[in-house]
Design a protein around this motif. Structure first.
Motif, short mmCIF file in Angstrom:
data_model
loop_
_atom_site.label_atom_id
_atom_site.label_comp_id
_atom_site.label_asym_id
_atom_site.label_seq_id
_atom_site.Cartn_x
_atom_site.Cartn_y
_atom_site.Cartn_z
N ASP A 145 0.83 -1.20 0.00
CA ASP A 145 0.00 0.00 0.00
C ASP A 145 0.86 1.26 0.00
OD1 ASP A 145 -2.26 -1.55 0.02
OD2 ASP A 145 -2.52 -1.47 2.21
N GLN A 146 1.94 1.24 0.77
CA GLN A 146 2.84 2.40 0.82
C GLN A 146 3.49 2.64 -0.53
OE1 GLN A 146 5.61 1.93 4.07
NE2 GLN A 146 4.00 1.39 5.52
N ALA A 147 3.86 1.54 -1.20
CA ALA A 147 4.47 1.69 -2.52
C ALA A 147 3.49 2.33 -3.50
CB ALA A 147 4.93 0.34 -3.03
N SER A 148 2.24 1.88 -3.46
CA SER A 148 1.22 2.43 -4.34
C SER A 148 0.99 3.92 -4.07
CB SER A 148 -0.09 1.66 -4.18
OG SER A 148 -1.09 2.18 -5.02
N LYS A 149 0.91 4.28 -2.79
CA LYS A 149 0.71 5.69 -2.45
C LYS A 149 1.93 6.52 -2.85
CE LYS A 149 -2.42 4.70 1.43
NZ LYS A 149 -2.58 4.72 2.90
N GLY A 150 3.12 5.93 -2.71
CA GLY A 150 4.33 6.64 -3.10
C GLY A 150 4.37 6.92 -4.59
N TYR A 151 3.88 5.98 -5.37
CA TYR A 151 3.83 6.16 -6.81
C TYR A 151 2.88 7.30 -7.17
CZ TYR A 151 3.85 4.69 -11.73
OH TYR A 151 3.99 4.65 -13.08
N GLU A 152 1.72 7.34 -6.48
CA GLU A 152 0.77 8.42 -6.72
C GLU A 152 1.36 9.76 -6.32
OE1 GLU A 152 -3.09 7.67 -5.10
OE2 GLU A 152 -2.99 5.54 -5.54
N THR A 153 2.10 9.77 -5.20
CA THR A 153 2.76 11.01 -4.77
C THR A 153 3.74 11.49 -5.82
OG1 THR A 153 2.53 10.40 -2.44
CG2 THR A 153 4.22 12.04 -2.99
N ALA A 154 4.50 10.55 -6.40
CA ALA A 154 5.45 10.92 -7.44
C ALA A 154 4.75 11.54 -8.64
CB ALA A 154 6.25 9.69 -7.87
N LEU A 155 3.59 11.02 -8.98
CA LEU A 155 2.81 11.60 -10.07
C LEU A 155 2.39 13.03 -9.76
CD1 LEU A 155 0.39 8.70 -11.14
CD2 LEU A 155 2.14 9.76 -12.54
N GLN A 156 1.90 13.24 -8.54
CA GLN A 156 1.46 14.58 -8.14
C GLN A 156 2.63 15.56 -8.13
OE1 GLN A 156 -0.39 13.85 -4.37
NE2 GLN A 156 -2.13 12.74 -5.25
N GLN A 157 3.79 15.12 -7.65
CA GLN A 157 4.95 15.99 -7.63
C GLN A 157 5.43 16.32 -9.04
OE1 GLN A 157 7.29 13.39 -5.18
NE2 GLN A 157 6.89 14.55 -3.30
N ALA A 158 5.33 15.34 -9.94
CA ALA A 158 5.72 15.60 -11.32
C ALA A 158 4.78 16.61 -11.96
CB ALA A 158 5.71 14.29 -12.13
N ARG A 159 3.48 16.49 -11.66
CA ARG A 159 2.52 17.47 -12.19
C ARG A 159 2.83 18.88 -11.69
NH1 ARG A 159 -1.35 13.28 -10.77
NH2 ARG A 159 -2.14 12.28 -12.66
N ASP B 51 -0.97 -3.69 -12.13
CA ASP B 51 -1.88 -3.33 -13.21
C ASP B 51 -2.43 -1.92 -13.01
OD1 ASP B 51 -3.71 -3.95 -15.49
OD2 ASP B 51 -5.23 -3.72 -13.94
N ARG B 52 -2.75 -1.58 -11.75
CA ARG B 52 -3.28 -0.24 -11.47
C ARG B 52 -2.25 0.85 -11.75
NH1 ARG B 52 -3.17 2.89 -6.85
NH2 ARG B 52 -4.78 4.50 -6.76
N LEU B 53 -1.00 0.59 -11.41
CA LEU B 53 0.05 1.58 -11.68
C LEU B 53 0.24 1.76 -13.18
CD1 LEU B 53 2.74 0.80 -8.95
CD2 LEU B 53 0.73 2.27 -8.84
N LEU B 54 0.13 0.68 -13.93
CA LEU B 54 0.22 0.81 -15.39
C LEU B 54 -0.92 1.67 -15.91
CD1 LEU B 54 1.14 -2.82 -16.53
CD2 LEU B 54 2.63 -0.84 -16.43
N ARG B 55 -2.10 1.49 -15.34
CA ARG B 55 -3.24 2.30 -15.77
C ARG B 55 -3.04 3.76 -15.41
NH1 ARG B 55 -8.07 -0.60 -16.76
NH2 ARG B 55 -7.82 -2.84 -16.54
N LEU B 56 -2.44 4.00 -14.25
CA LEU B 56 -2.23 5.38 -13.83
C LEU B 56 -1.34 6.13 -14.80
CD1 LEU B 56 -1.67 5.24 -9.95
CD2 LEU B 56 -3.52 6.38 -11.16
N LYS B 57 -0.29 5.47 -15.25
CA LYS B 57 0.64 6.23 -16.06
C LYS B 57 1.48 5.43 -17.02
CE LYS B 57 2.47 9.86 -17.49
NZ LYS B 57 3.20 9.11 -18.47
N ASP B 58 1.23 4.23 -17.32
CA ASP B 58 1.97 3.47 -18.33
C ASP B 58 3.46 3.72 -18.27
OD1 ASP B 58 2.09 3.13 -21.93
OD2 ASP B 58 2.30 1.64 -20.35
N GLY B 59 4.00 3.97 -17.08
CA GLY B 59 5.43 3.99 -16.89
C GLY B 59 6.20 5.11 -17.53
N ASP B 60 5.69 6.34 -17.62
CA ASP B 60 6.46 7.42 -18.22
C ASP B 60 6.04 8.75 -17.61
OD1 ASP B 60 7.87 9.15 -19.75
OD2 ASP B 60 7.22 8.35 -21.67
#
Length: 491
Positions: free
Chosen positions: A45-59, A100-109
């Motif tokens: 769960d922490q890894a998933s939230k961290g990935y979302e945080t990285a997306l928000q910071q990139a935005r 699979d959810r992380l791929l949907r969030l951002k397809d790795g880029d």
């Protein structure tokens, strides 16, 4: 660039290997969860939230913080995935679901060149804007990825049938997928604008083409469906695909794409924007699908009341279309690399009389087309018989990359001479043996109002549409009320 490299590790590093090992190492159904399982799930769960945080910071433009958050989340996810395989009671499906959810969030880029909410890369969207005259890049992206305001990827359920179809496309159907992609890229400038005008995603168009015809414009099925999107004659007529100067418009790429988009939009309204039911109706018939669904437009395609009553072909067709569309959007996530295709349109004016077959011989494997250009020339010039020489001055549609090749190879020199010699070769004619008498006789059938060739054949219980069409010399399966047809007598 560092950030992009780090994200690519989501696709290709030991995380994928660890996930691949989970199924083999999964505990049996009777095992009890150990004390470490909850810790692993918490780490997940922490890894998933961290990935979302990285997306928000990139935005927000904070690339340094995004890089750090991303690295930490990926390391945590890799570690937890690796430990799950050897931990009693750990459910590997939870890790597959998160991946699979992380791929949907951002397809790795995380690249700044791409809209973080997009399902396609910037090069696709830029090409869309350039080729279709879109007013802006975001509009082009929306036309590619959205269906009724939702991302196409969010409408595709990553369930067992779709996953199985993904494996099919990536294994024994892989050559078909690649051929379909090459054929589609050369037809793209004609077909995609029709989808864009209808506000439908390009990936869906590719998925249907890949499954229906592989991008071969002149394909005809046993049941009489024809063209790149396989319209039955009656359905084609309903959506404007009639006959023009003797040419069946079902074979016209642009017209068939327009008709297909109109059909899908009609059925999406009928089935309350349920994409799976709509695709199922396209294959199995909207009448049958409406009868099965009834008044419950919220029912799932995979509901046993629907799924179990459909023909096996339709049960296989829907996930195959969705899987091909998904791979069109996310090739890198599945270790898939589509070939680079220069689909820019061009044309040539014949300087010497030649058929499409002769021009194919002249062009050889020009521009890296190892399989030759016959299919592409036929697709782009669907009204022409490929064996009939076209006169000087005829304009042919070709990829722009072939314009100079034609001028250098197919006007003068040895190649057009060779091509003409091969094309004019005579094959000895062997008298055909007298056909064996048919075991069954013939009778006459009077066509009634509302009859179709398919309904007549269905009532015979022993024939095919093609057989009756040939017996009566029918073109395009046309019949009229009062017409008397020859039909076989069946026991």
């Amino acid at each position: 660039m560092l950030l992009r490299s780090a994200v690519r590790s989501l696709r290709h590093t030991p995380l994928v290997v660890a996930l691949g090992l989970l199924a083999a190492c999964a505990s049996g159904p009777g095992s009890k969860p150990s004390a470490s399982v909850n810790e692993l799930y918490s780490q997940l769960d922490q890894a998933s939230k961290g990935y979302e945080t990285a997306l928000q910071q990139a935005r927000a433009g904070d690339q340094q913080a995004s890089q750090q958050s991303l690295t930490e989340s990926l390391n945590r996810l890799k570690e937890a995935a690796a430990r799950c395989g050897s931990t009693d009671g750990c459910d590997p499906q939870r890790f597959f679901s998160v991946f699979d959810r992380l791929l949907r969030l951002k397809d790795g880029d995380f690249s700044d060149e791409q809209d973080l909410n997009s399902d396609v890369d910037a090069s696709q969207a830029a090409l869309a804007a350039g080729q279709t005259g879109a007013a802006s890049l975001p509009q082009a992206q929306r036309s590619v990825t959205l269906l009724r305001g939702q991302k196409l990827s969010e409408l595709i359920a990553m369930n067992g049938p779709v996953k199985s179809a993904l494996e099919d496309w990536l294994t024994w159907r892989r050559p078909n997928l690649m051929d379909a992609y090459v054929n589609y890229e050369h037809l793209r400038y004609q077909m995609w604008p029709q989808y864009q005008k209808a506000d439908l995603p390009e990936a869906l168009l590719f998925g249907i083409i890949a499954k229906e015809s592989g991008g071969k414009v002149h394909v005809v099925s046993r049941s009489g469906a024809a063209g790149p999107l396989q319209f039955m004659y009656a359905t084609g007529l309903r959506f404007g695909l009639g006959t023009e100067d003797g040419f069946d418009m079902r074979y016209d790429p642009a017209a068939s794409a327009r008709a297909n988009a109109a059909y899908l939009n009609e059925q999406l309204k009928t089935f309350n924007n349920n994409l799976e039911l709509t695709i199922g109706a396209y294959n199995g018939g909207e009448g049958r699908m409406r009868r099965l669904v009834g008044d419950d437009n919220s029912v799932s395609f995979y509901d046993p009341r629907i799924y179990n009553e459909l023909a096996p072909e339709t049960r296989e067709y829907v996930p195959a279309v969705l899987a091909a569309a998904w791979l069109f959007l996310h090739p890198n996530s599945y270790n898939l690399k589509f070939p680079k295709v220069d689909g820019a349109p061009g044309s040539i004016v014949l300087k010497r009389a030649a058929s499409l077959s002769e021009i194919t011989v002249c062009l050889g494997s020009a521009a890296g087309m190892d399989d030759g250009w016959f299919r592409t020339l036929r697709n782009l010039n669907p009204r022409l018989d490929p064996q009939v020489a076209q006169p000087i001055g005829t304009r042919l549609q070709v990829p722009r990359s072939l314009e100079k090749v034609y001028a250098s190879r197919c006007i003068d020199g040895p190649w057009p001479i060779l091509a003409a010699d091969l094309h004019s070769a005579q094959v000895p004619v062997v008298a055909a043996a007298a056909p064996a008498p048919k075991a069954r006789g013939e009778r006459r059938y009077r066509v009634h109002h509302g009859d179709t060739l398919i309904s007549i054949v269905r009532d015979l219980h022993c024939s095919s549409v093609q057989e009756v069409a040939e017996m009566n010399g029918l073109r395009h399966h046309r019949i009229r009320a009062g017409q008397r047809l020859k039909v076989p007598i069946c026991n």
